[in-house]
Design an enzyme around this catalytic site. Structure first.
Site, short mmCIF file in Angstrom:
data_model
loop_
_atom_site.label_atom_id
_atom_site.label_comp_id
_atom_site.label_asym_id
_atom_site.label_seq_id
_atom_site.Cartn_x
_atom_site.Cartn_y
_atom_site.Cartn_z
N PRO A 147 0.77 -1.24 0.00
CA PRO A 147 0.00 0.00 0.00
C PRO A 147 0.81 1.30 0.00
O PRO A 147 0.80 2.07 0.97
CB PRO A 147 -0.84 -0.14 1.27
N CYS A 148 1.45 1.59 -1.11
CA CYS A 148 2.19 2.85 -1.22
C CYS A 148 1.24 4.05 -1.15
O CYS A 148 1.68 5.16 -0.85
CB CYS A 148 3.02 2.88 -2.49
#
Length: 148
Positions: free
Chosen positions: A112-113
């Site tokens: 989850p950047c």
């Protein structure tokens, strides 16, 4: 091998190699051809439907510095965010290097950047729609209050 789906952000395809998910692309892909790809598509569907808060898939985190950054991103809980500087302090690297590693993340959403924010603003995002897509994901996760 690849498998694809339609998501609220547009078409997504997931790539599998060596028994791990190695990439997520913003493009149309074929129907799942392996159990792992079918599971990845099922988990992404559940995530976008608001029924899944943590992915349980074998992901290729790579090695070296990129691996450290990707594992740190993956450890950020659903609905929470961190700043590039937070990860920089945690890993012991410059914030700019963290930003570059986030931008090079080959498996967005699953790693989850989108949960990484700039000190003053949102930072970037690789999906079609860029920052608007990042905001959509943060709202989906209930982290929108952090944007105000």
């Amino acid at each position: 091998m690849q498998a694809g789906m339609h998501s609220p952000l547009g078409p997504i395809s997931v790539t599998e190699a060596g028994g791990m998910i190695t990439a997520l692309h913003w493009q149309v892909g074929p129907a799942p051809a392996t159990p792992l790809l079918a599971e990845a598509i099922a988990q992404l569907t559940a995530y976008f439907d608001g029924r899944l808060t943590a992915f349980d898939l074998p992901l290729d985190f790579c090695t070296g510095f990129s691996e450290k950054v990707r594992r740190a991103m993956a450890a950020i809980p659903y609905g929470q965010t961190r700043a590039y500087g937070d990860l920089a302090r945690e890993i012991g690297a410059p914030a700019q290097a963290i930003g570059q590693a986030c931008g090079a993340n080959p498996i967005p959403v699953l790693i989850p950047c989108h949960r990484i924010l700039a000190a003053k603003g949102l930072g970037g995002f690789s999906a079609k729609g860029g920052v608007e897509s990042k905001v959509f994901l943060l709202k989906l996760e209930g982290a929108a209050s952090l944007l105000i």
